[in-house]
Scaffold this motif. Sequence first.
Motif, PDB file in Angstrom:
ATOM      1  N   ARG A  29       0.826  -1.214   0.000  1.00  0.00           N
ATOM      2  CA  ARG A  29       0.000   0.000   0.000  1.00  0.00           C
ATOM      3  C   ARG A  29       0.858   1.261   0.000  1.00  0.00           C
ATOM      4  N   ASP A  30       1.742   1.379   0.953  1.00  0.00           N
ATOM      5  CA  ASP A  30       2.538   2.600   1.076  1.00  0.00           C
ATOM      6  C   ASP A  30       3.616   2.690   0.000  1.00  0.00           C
ATOM      7  N   LEU A  31       4.241   1.558  -0.320  1.00  0.00           N
ATOM      8  CA  LEU A  31       5.339   1.568  -1.287  1.00  0.00           C
ATOM      9  C   LEU A  31       4.886   1.156  -2.683  1.00  0.00           C
ATOM     10  N   GLY A  32       3.650   0.674  -2.814  1.00  0.00           N
ATOM     11  CA  GLY A  32       3.103   0.358  -4.132  1.00  0.00           C
ATOM     12  C   GLY A  32       3.781  -0.799  -4.840  1.00  0.00           C
ATOM     13  N   ARG A  33       4.318  -1.757  -4.102  1.00  0.00           N
ATOM     14  CA  ARG A  33       5.004  -2.890  -4.721  1.00  0.00           C
ATOM     15  C   ARG A  33       4.012  -3.971  -5.131  1.00  0.00           C
ATOM     16  N   LEU A  63      11.953   0.457  10.599  1.00  0.00           N
ATOM     17  CA  LEU A  63      12.760   1.337   9.761  1.00  0.00           C
ATOM     18  C   LEU A  63      11.898   2.314   8.965  1.00  0.00           C
ATOM     19  N   PRO A  64      12.492   3.407   8.475  1.00  0.00           N
ATOM     20  CA  PRO A  64      11.769   4.338   7.600  1.00  0.00           C
ATOM     21  C   PRO A  64      11.369   3.635   6.297  1.00  0.00           C
ATOM     22  N   PRO A  65      10.290   4.086   5.650  1.00  0.00           N
ATOM     23  CA  PRO A  65       9.798   3.435   4.424  1.00  0.00           C
ATOM     24  C   PRO A  65      10.847   3.296   3.328  1.00  0.00           C
ATOM     25  N   PHE A  66      11.714   4.304   3.149  1.00  0.00           N
ATOM     26  CA  PHE A  66      12.671   4.218   2.051  1.00  0.00           C
ATOM     27  C   PHE A  66      13.665   3.087   2.274  1.00  0.00           C
ATOM     28  N   LEU A  67      13.996   2.799   3.535  1.00  0.00           N
ATOM     29  CA  LEU A  67      14.892   1.686   3.820  1.00  0.00           C
ATOM     30  C   LEU A  67      14.181   0.347   3.658  1.00  0.00           C
ATOM     31  N   ILE A  68      12.902   0.304   4.027  1.00  0.00           N
ATOM     32  CA  ILE A  68      12.119  -0.917   3.816  1.00  0.00           C
ATOM     33  C   ILE A  68      12.062  -1.244   2.327  1.00  0.00           C
ATOM     34  N   ASN A  69      11.883  -0.218   1.500  1.00  0.00           N
ATOM     35  CA  ASN A  69      11.836  -0.421   0.053  1.00  0.00           C
ATOM     36  C   ASN A  69      13.166  -0.947  -0.471  1.00  0.00           C
ATOM     37  N   GLU A  70      14.270  -0.404   0.043  1.00  0.00           N
ATOM     38  CA  GLU A  70      15.591  -0.866  -0.374  1.00  0.00           C
ATOM     39  C   GLU A  70      15.813  -2.320   0.058  1.00  0.00           C
ATOM     40  N   LEU A  71      15.369  -2.659   1.256  1.00  0.00           N
ATOM     41  CA  LEU A  71      15.505  -4.038   1.736  1.00  0.00           C
ATOM     42  C   LEU A  71      14.658  -4.994   0.894  1.00  0.00           C
ATOM     43  N   ALA A  72      13.490  -4.534   0.455  1.00  0.00           N
ATOM     44  CA  ALA A  72      12.643  -5.353  -0.418  1.00  0.00           C
ATOM     45  C   ALA A  72      13.337  -5.600  -1.758  1.00  0.00           C
ATOM     46  N   ASP A  73      14.015  -4.582  -2.281  1.00  0.00           N
ATOM     47  CA  ASP A  73      14.774  -4.761  -3.529  1.00  0.00           C
ATOM     48  C   ASP A  73      15.857  -5.823  -3.345  1.00  0.00           C
ATOM     49  N   GLU A  74      16.520  -5.787  -2.202  1.00  0.00           N
ATOM     50  CA  GLU A  74      17.547  -6.786  -1.934  1.00  0.00           C
ATOM     51  C   GLU A  74      16.930  -8.172  -1.755  1.00  0.00           C
ATOM     52  N   GLU A 228       7.026   5.974  -9.152  1.00  0.00           N
ATOM     53  CA  GLU A 228       7.719   5.713  -7.891  1.00  0.00           C
ATOM     54  C   GLU A 228       7.669   6.936  -6.979  1.00  0.00           C
ATOM     55  N   SER A 229       7.973   8.109  -7.521  1.00  0.00           N
ATOM     56  CA  SER A 229       7.932   9.338  -6.727  1.00  0.00           C
ATOM     57  C   SER A 229       7.639  10.532  -7.633  1.00  0.00           C
ATOM     58  N   PHE A 230       7.103  11.587  -7.020  1.00  0.00           N
ATOM     59  CA  PHE A 230       6.685  12.780  -7.760  1.00  0.00           C
ATOM     60  C   PHE A 230       7.185  13.998  -6.982  1.00  0.00           C
TER      61      PHE A 230
END
Length: 291
Positions: A29-33, A63-74, A228-230
């Motif tokens: 929801r928050d990160l749109g993955r 963690l902050p959302p941007f780090l969660i997104n990076e961890l998901a990429d990994e 991804e971002s605006f």
Amino acid sequence: MDGTQYTVTLDEFKLFHGIDRTLYAVLVRDLGRDTLECLHIMGLWLWLERGGFCNFVSKILSLPPFLINELADEAVICLKCINTQLSEVAEIPLTHSLAKKDISLQFFQENRRTARHEIQSLITGVCIPSLSDIMEKTLHNESPTHSQIMLLSHAASTTSPLNQIPAGSFVDSSSMISNLRTAANTKARANETSRNERTMFVTFSKGYPVTETEVRQFFTRLFGNCIESFHMQEVVSPNEQALYAKIVFLRSSFIRAILSGVSKAKFTINGKHVWMRKFVPKNERPLPMYL
């Protein structure tokens, strides 16, 4: 003991996995993955947690959302490593930092057979029944595929026994975030070129203000979840008009579709003209404030 068996209801099962549900909701929801991709990401993280990486899901959620997104990429890289032989060189610095143990892609390669089997079991026995309602709500506006519908159908009638969460102490979150930020900064520099390849510079006609919502809705109708971002130009006064914006798309293929072989594309959004072209970093060529 009298040998009485206790059947866990689906609601109780979801309550027990409340932390997992919260993290999954952040991802989709928050990160749109992608909903199904995130199902496998959760399976991987739960597998690590049950394999001795204590409180792994709780640590990620703090963690902050941007780090969660990076961890998901990994996590996606780790899943590819488990299911196929990776041809490209890849690193997982954030996962390594969070785990507080020696973990690399070699670990996933060496344990790929066990990991594949156990992750699939966790997806079927834990993730689908505990996350099915979140999946269903997220997929409501996404035209779910046949395979997604079958997964949800299976999940609706599934109950599972409680799974013991591994014991372990929580690490200091401020120290953990500091370490992860250092790793993230290193990774961000490597990813900057990729981000620039997915970025477009947008300009608007003076006197015809366009809002972020209008632009987002326009491209969502065309491509679905694609942004991804605006970043809209900051204005001082509420009556001042933003004349440009920068949009980072999820994939560079969206930019190719928008430009269709030209250097600059023109669109009409709610009767107002919008021009779009590939973003060029300032150190390569100065960008005008507006066209």
